[in-house]
Design a protein around this motif. Sequence first.
Motif, PDB file in Angstrom:
ATOM      1  N   ASP A 201       0.847  -1.194   0.000  1.00  8.53           N
ATOM      2  CA  ASP A 201       0.000   0.000   0.000  1.00  8.53           C
ATOM      3  C   ASP A 201       0.885   1.248   0.000  1.00  8.53           C
ATOM      4  O   ASP A 201       1.234   1.759   1.064  1.00  8.53           O
ATOM      5  CB  ASP A 201      -0.913   0.000   1.227  1.00  8.53           C
ATOM      6  N   PRO A 202       1.253   1.733  -1.186  1.00 11.26           N
ATOM      7  CA  PRO A 202       2.142   2.895  -1.286  1.00 11.26           C
ATOM      8  C   PRO A 202       1.564   4.179  -0.676  1.00 11.26           C
ATOM      9  O   PRO A 202       2.287   5.144  -0.484  1.00 11.26           O
ATOM     10  CB  PRO A 202       2.347   3.082  -2.797  1.00 11.26           C
ATOM     11  N   LYS A 203       0.278   4.178  -0.342  1.00 11.10           N
ATOM     12  CA  LYS A 203      -0.354   5.365   0.243  1.00 11.10           C
ATOM     13  C   LYS A 203      -0.522   5.251   1.753  1.00 11.10           C
ATOM     14  O   LYS A 203      -1.249   6.036   2.359  1.00 11.10           O
ATOM     15  CB  LYS A 203      -1.707   5.614  -0.422  1.00 11.10           C
ATOM     16  N   SER A 204       0.169   4.300   2.371  1.00  4.82           N
ATOM     17  CA  SER A 204       0.063   4.103   3.819  1.00  4.82           C
ATOM     18  C   SER A 204       0.795   5.213   4.567  1.00  4.82           C
ATOM     19  O   SER A 204       2.022   5.300   4.543  1.00  4.82           O
ATOM     20  CB  SER A 204       0.652   2.747   4.210  1.00  4.82           C
ATOM     21  N   VAL A 205       0.017   6.064   5.233  1.00  7.13           N
ATOM     22  CA  VAL A 205       0.592   7.151   6.032  1.00  7.13           C
ATOM     23  C   VAL A 205       1.430   6.560   7.155  1.00  7.13           C
ATOM     24  O   VAL A 205       2.559   6.999   7.411  1.00  7.13           O
ATOM     25  CB  VAL A 205      -0.528   8.057   6.594  1.00  7.13           C
ATOM     26  N   ASP A 206       0.896   5.541   7.834  1.00  8.26           N
ATOM     27  CA  ASP A 206       1.618   4.920   8.948  1.00  8.26           C
ATOM     28  C   ASP A 206       2.973   4.365   8.514  1.00  8.26           C
ATOM     29  O   ASP A 206       3.974   4.517   9.225  1.00  8.26           O
ATOM     30  CB  ASP A 206       0.799   3.785   9.566  1.00  8.26           C
ATOM     31  N   ALA A 207       3.021   3.724   7.354  1.00  8.80           N
ATOM     32  CA  ALA A 207       4.279   3.158   6.864  1.00  8.80           C
ATOM     33  C   ALA A 207       5.289   4.266   6.577  1.00  8.80           C
ATOM     34  O   ALA A 207       6.474   4.138   6.921  1.00  8.80           O
ATOM     35  CB  ALA A 207       4.044   2.303   5.620  1.00  8.80           C
ATOM     36  N   HIS A 208       4.835   5.366   5.987  1.00  9.58           N
ATOM     37  CA  HIS A 208       5.744   6.487   5.718  1.00  9.58           C
ATOM     38  C   HIS A 208       6.274   7.080   7.018  1.00  9.58           C
ATOM     39  O   HIS A 208       7.464   7.392   7.121  1.00  9.58           O
ATOM     40  CB  HIS A 208       5.046   7.556   4.876  1.00  9.58           C
ATOM     41  N   VAL A 209       5.408   7.249   8.004  1.00  8.89           N
ATOM     42  CA  VAL A 209       5.851   7.812   9.283  1.00  8.89           C
ATOM     43  C   VAL A 209       6.846   6.865   9.951  1.00  8.89           C
ATOM     44  O   VAL A 209       7.897   7.297  10.434  1.00  8.89           O
ATOM     45  CB  VAL A 209       4.660   8.117  10.218  1.00  8.89           C
ATOM     46  N   LEU A 210       6.532   5.583   9.966  1.00 12.62           N
ATOM     47  CA  LEU A 210       7.436   4.619  10.601  1.00 12.62           C
ATOM     48  C   LEU A 210       8.785   4.584   9.884  1.00 12.62           C
ATOM     49  O   LEU A 210       9.835   4.542  10.533  1.00 12.62           O
ATOM     50  CB  LEU A 210       6.807   3.226  10.642  1.00 12.62           C
ATOM     51  N   LEU A 211       8.783   4.621   8.565  1.00 13.32           N
ATOM     52  CA  LEU A 211      10.053   4.661   7.834  1.00 13.32           C
ATOM     53  C   LEU A 211      10.798   5.970   8.111  1.00 13.32           C
ATOM     54  O   LEU A 211      12.031   5.984   8.157  1.00 13.32           O
ATOM     55  CB  LEU A 211       9.818   4.449   6.340  1.00 13.32           C
ATOM     56  N   GLY A 212      10.072   7.040   8.340  1.00 17.51           N
ATOM     57  CA  GLY A 212      10.710   8.296   8.766  1.00 17.51           C
ATOM     58  C   GLY A 212      11.432   8.119  10.091  1.00 17.51           C
ATOM     59  O   GLY A 212      12.562   8.589  10.273  1.00 17.51           O
ATOM     60  N   TYR A 213      10.799   7.419  11.006  1.00 14.11           N
ATOM     61  CA  TYR A 213      11.445   7.123  12.294  1.00 14.11           C
ATOM     62  C   TYR A 213      12.682   6.248  12.088  1.00 14.11           C
ATOM     63  O   TYR A 213      13.700   6.431  12.759  1.00 14.11           O
ATOM     64  CB  TYR A 213      10.487   6.418  13.250  1.00 14.11           C
ATOM     65  N   MET A 214      12.591   5.295  11.171  1.00 17.34           N
ATOM     66  CA  MET A 214      13.754   4.432  10.902  1.00 17.34           C
ATOM     67  C   MET A 214      14.927   5.274  10.383  1.00 17.34           C
ATOM     68  O   MET A 214      16.073   5.062  10.781  1.00 17.34           O
ATOM     69  CB  MET A 214      13.409   3.342   9.880  1.00 17.34           C
ATOM     70  N   GLU A 215      14.626   6.236   9.514  1.00 23.92           N
ATOM     71  CA  GLU A 215      15.672   7.122   8.999  1.00 23.92           C
ATOM     72  C   GLU A 215      16.235   7.996  10.117  1.00 23.92           C
ATOM     73  O   GLU A 215      17.434   8.258  10.160  1.00 23.92           O
ATOM     74  CB  GLU A 215      15.147   7.988   7.853  1.00 23.92           C
ATOM     75  N   MET A 216      15.379   8.428  11.035  1.00 20.38           N
ATOM     76  CA  MET A 216      15.844   9.214  12.174  1.00 20.38           C
ATOM     77  C   MET A 216      16.805   8.390  13.024  1.00 20.38           C
ATOM     78  O   MET A 216      17.846   8.882  13.448  1.00 20.38           O
ATOM     79  CB  MET A 216      14.659   9.675  13.028  1.00 20.38           C
ATOM     80  N   GLU A 217      16.458   7.124  13.242  1.00 22.43           N
ATOM     81  CA  GLU A 217      17.320   6.238  14.032  1.00 22.43           C
ATOM     82  C   GLU A 217      18.708   6.126  13.407  1.00 22.43           C
ATOM     83  O   GLU A 217      19.699   5.989  14.103  1.00 22.43           O
ATOM     84  CB  GLU A 217      16.705   4.841  14.143  1.00 22.43           C
ATOM     85  N   GLU A 218      18.760   6.193  12.072  1.00 22.01           N
ATOM     86  CA  GLU A 218      20.026   6.062  11.347  1.00 22.01           C
ATOM     87  C   GLU A 218      20.645   7.429  11.032  1.00 22.01           C
ATOM     88  O   GLU A 218      21.620   7.513  10.284  1.00 22.01           O
ATOM     89  CB  GLU A 218      19.808   5.264  10.057  1.00 22.01           C
TER      90      GLU A 218
END
Length: 185
Positions: free
Chosen positions: A57-74
């Motif tokens: 689901d390329p339009k998943s807001v939750d997935a985008h936010v979570l991946l944003g957090y993953m990028e923050m972690e890195e």
Amino acid sequence: MVKWPWQKGAKHSEKDDPQSTINEAWDRYTHLSFKKERRNEQLSEIRKMAEQALSIDPKSVDAHVLLGYMEMEEKQYDRMEEYFLKALELSDDPYDELTWDAVIMCLDDGLKDYPRLARYLEKFYEKKKEYFVLEYLVNTYVELNHFDKALAMIDNYLLFSSKDRKKVEKLRSKIEKRFRKSGEH
């Protein structure tokens, strides 16, 4: 007893339901280990789950936010910003607490990255012209010493809304006072 998708023991097909996958990933993210080796392993698993959900689901807001957090972690802040802004763009609800909290926490409270925060808030304000967004955006402009932009935003808000007029006038007064103190004219 019904088990929700994010609860342990709930049965779901990750292939069919990206939201179940993302719910489980969020649950794992909120229970990260403090031990570096285990934490890195967990973050890798969470990233894979979020990427899987996003591929379904390329339009998943939750997935985008979570991946944003993953990028923050890195500490990949440019990519973090891309994910958060995409989440904002996709969100039906500009008050989406998850997106708002993520960006504010990362860009304001943590990084003090005011140029990035201003870009985010400008997009947010385009979607929802509410006082709390205006106040945050104006204060961000002040941190950047863009007093002219801050005052222009206030004037613009007052042109289109009489709502919260007293609060807005008080904010204007505070900005003008700070402007005079800065010695800029």
